[in-house]
Design an enzyme around this catalytic site. Structure first.
Site, mmCIF file in Angstrom:
data_model
loop_
_atom_site.group_PDB
_atom_site.id
_atom_site.type_symbol
_atom_site.label_atom_id
_atom_site.label_comp_id
_atom_site.label_asym_id
_atom_site.label_seq_id
_atom_site.Cartn_x
_atom_site.Cartn_y
_atom_site.Cartn_z
ATOM 1 N N ASN A 116 -40.951 68.285 64.470
ATOM 2 C CA ASN A 116 -42.316 68.796 64.886
ATOM 3 C C ASN A 116 -43.246 68.407 64.224
ATOM 4 O O ASN A 116 -43.029 68.593 62.747
ATOM 5 C CB ASN A 116 -42.092 70.293 65.382
ATOM 6 C CG ASN A 116 -42.378 71.126 64.358
ATOM 7 O OD1 ASN A 116 -43.642 71.489 64.098
ATOM 8 N ND2 ASN A 116 -41.657 71.665 63.709
ATOM 9 N N PHE A 120 -49.737 74.332 64.315
ATOM 10 C CA PHE A 120 -50.038 75.584 64.528
ATOM 11 C C PHE A 120 -50.931 75.719 65.774
ATOM 12 O O PHE A 120 -51.929 76.408 65.999
ATOM 13 C CB PHE A 120 -50.969 76.133 63.421
ATOM 14 C CG PHE A 120 -50.146 76.592 62.319
ATOM 15 C CD1 PHE A 120 -48.719 76.435 62.165
ATOM 16 C CD2 PHE A 120 -50.912 77.013 61.029
ATOM 17 C CE1 PHE A 120 -48.057 77.048 60.948
ATOM 18 C CE2 PHE A 120 -50.331 77.119 59.936
ATOM 19 C CZ PHE A 120 -48.906 77.057 59.631
ATOM 20 N N SER A 179 -45.694 75.230 56.235
ATOM 21 C CA SER A 179 -45.604 74.141 57.212
ATOM 22 C C SER A 179 -46.211 73.014 56.787
ATOM 23 O O SER A 179 -47.199 72.835 56.209
ATOM 24 C CB SER A 179 -46.387 74.693 58.570
ATOM 25 O OG SER A 179 -46.403 73.465 59.583
ATOM 26 N N ASN A 181 -47.403 70.439 58.639
ATOM 27 C CA ASN A 181 -47.854 69.994 59.470
ATOM 28 C C ASN A 181 -49.683 70.676 59.655
ATOM 29 O O ASN A 181 -50.424 69.882 60.517
ATOM 30 C CB ASN A 181 -47.391 70.262 61.143
ATOM 31 C CG ASN A 181 -46.044 69.799 61.101
ATOM 32 O OD1 ASN A 181 -45.688 68.652 60.612
ATOM 33 N ND2 ASN A 181 -44.932 70.333 61.551
ATOM 34 N N THR A 182 -49.945 71.261 58.788
ATOM 35 C CA THR A 182 -51.381 71.531 58.658
ATOM 36 C C THR A 182 -51.610 70.732 57.378
ATOM 37 O O THR A 182 -51.130 71.185 56.079
ATOM 38 C CB THR A 182 -51.931 73.107 58.698
ATOM 39 O OG1 THR A 182 -51.295 73.667 59.922
ATOM 40 C CG2 THR A 182 -52.890 73.378 58.397
ATOM 41 N N LYS A 217 -42.749 82.739 53.798
ATOM 42 C CA LYS A 217 -41.955 81.925 54.336
ATOM 43 C C LYS A 217 -41.999 80.545 53.220
ATOM 44 O O LYS A 217 -43.060 80.205 53.176
ATOM 45 C CB LYS A 217 -42.419 81.650 55.651
ATOM 46 C CG LYS A 217 -41.264 80.494 56.328
ATOM 47 C CD LYS A 217 -41.070 80.682 57.740
ATOM 48 C CE LYS A 217 -40.223 79.723 58.210
ATOM 49 N NZ LYS A 217 -40.044 79.895 59.795
ATOM 50 N N ASN A 246 -38.394 76.876 55.569
ATOM 51 C CA ASN A 246 -39.010 76.181 56.899
ATOM 52 C C ASN A 246 -38.692 74.867 56.894
ATOM 53 O O ASN A 246 -37.711 74.612 56.501
ATOM 54 C CB ASN A 246 -40.652 76.331 56.294
ATOM 55 C CG ASN A 246 -41.656 76.308 57.460
ATOM 56 O OD1 ASN A 246 -41.302 75.738 58.517
ATOM 57 N ND2 ASN A 246 -42.879 76.812 57.425
#
Length: 338
Positions: A116, A120, A179, A181-182, A217, A246
């Protein structure tokens, strides 16, 4: 039934569209008289031996739903009927945001995995709070992050906003700096900015009449040296614990065609590494703080391995999608047999 009939049908369609369709279906079914009780009868395992008291909270069982599934706290009540001991919502940001461009969610069927790069996507913390006000006894974790447009130098403020807004409505907090993805978010895992962020939140926490546990996390991609830094930071800031782990940016050993898609990889390929991180943190810290184990739990044995490695609780995400709610029951049944 899920793996034989339901999953093959759902897996014929776009993963993100199926996610929202499934949400609507679960919500609809739970509105039909008797269905909530039916789900509970099928999947809940009620036994006092499953109860766990971790960071001052009593969990009815140690199997939770990881963040990312119910980002906006829209379905936590219904999802709890599948037998979860707790539900983690989020990641939430101060202001709602669309996330990354679609297509951004990919199944890797041959690998029992998902990639993915959602970014967010959520409706913002205020909208989630309105839904959480209607909570009827579900134990909730609040996973918080920063908006994409917020520079790292100002990130602490975003986490503070989410912390203050959610404080009356969640049982524990999770600080998400891991994450992939940011943009630049993982830089906040470096020792200095991470210590500052966690200390700021812990100071706010300590100013409250009743404190809430704060967890961190972390990514599975940290080196041993970085993991030792995490142990130091947890002990210095006195936060309640760690969630390990994560998603990963590594792609070694994958078989699926779309294995090279950008984003975070979750599912079965993460099983071994997440357990290694749990064991490392537990042993090197002399079990000085609780760990929630997540990453690649697709069988009851996977969950037991993480608990034996040092986790106090476990969470499901990709395993829940691939295996269905029977997995929750299987884990709790296996725990009772120990």
């Amino acid at each position: 039934m899920y793996k034989i009939f339901i999953r093959p049908l759902l897996f014929c369609f776009d993963p993100e569209k199926v996610h929202y369709f499934t949400f609507s279906l679960i919500r609809f079914l739970n509105k039909i008289p008797g269905f909530s009780g039916l789900f509970q009868a099928l999947y809940e395992v009620k036994d006092a031996r499953l109860e766990r008291e971790v960071f001052g909270i009593k969990f009815k069982n140690p199997v939770g739903l990881a963040a990312g599934f119910d980002k906006d706290a829209k379905l936590y009540q219904e999802l709890s009927n599948f037998g979860f001991g707790f539900i983690e919502i989020g990641t939430l940001t101060p202001v709602g945001q669309e996330g990354n461009p679609k297509k951004r969610l990919f199944r890797l069927k041959e690998d029992n995995a998902i990639i993915n790069r959602m970014g967010f996507n959520n409706g913002g913390v205020k909208e989630a709070v309105e839904r959480l006000k209607k909570n009827k006894g579900v134990l909730i974790g609040g996973n918080i992050g920063k908006n994409k447009v917020t520079p790292n130098e100002e990130a602490v403020q975003d986490y503070e906003i989410c912390f203050e807004a959610l404080f009356p409505y969640v049982d524990y907090f999770v600080v998400n700096v891991s994450s992939p993805n940011t943009p630049n978010l993982r830089e906040l895992q470096d020792k200095k900015p991470l210590t500052e962020l966690l200390q700021t939140l812990q100071d706010k926490n300590n100013s409250k009449p009743n404190q809430k546990p704060i967890l961190l996390k972390i990514a599975p991609d940290l080196t041993d040296e970085q993991l030792l830094d995490i142990i130091d930071i947890v002990n210095e800031t006195k936060i309640a614990g760690v969630i390990a782990t994560n998603t990963t940016i590594y792609r070694e050993g994958l078989q699926s065609e779309n294995k090279s898609e950008m984003g975070g990889l979750s599912g079965k390929p993460l099983t071994k590494r997440s357990t290694e991180v749990i064991r490392f943190l537990s042993e090197k810290s002399n079990k000085s703080f609780p760990i929630i184990g997540v990453g690649g739990i697709h069988t009851a044995e996977d969950a037991l391995e993480k608990l034996e490695a040092g986790a106090s609780l476990v969470q499901l995400y990709t395993g829940f999608i691939y295996e269905g709610p029977q997995l929750i029951k299987d884990i709790n049944k296996a725990l009772l047999k120990k």
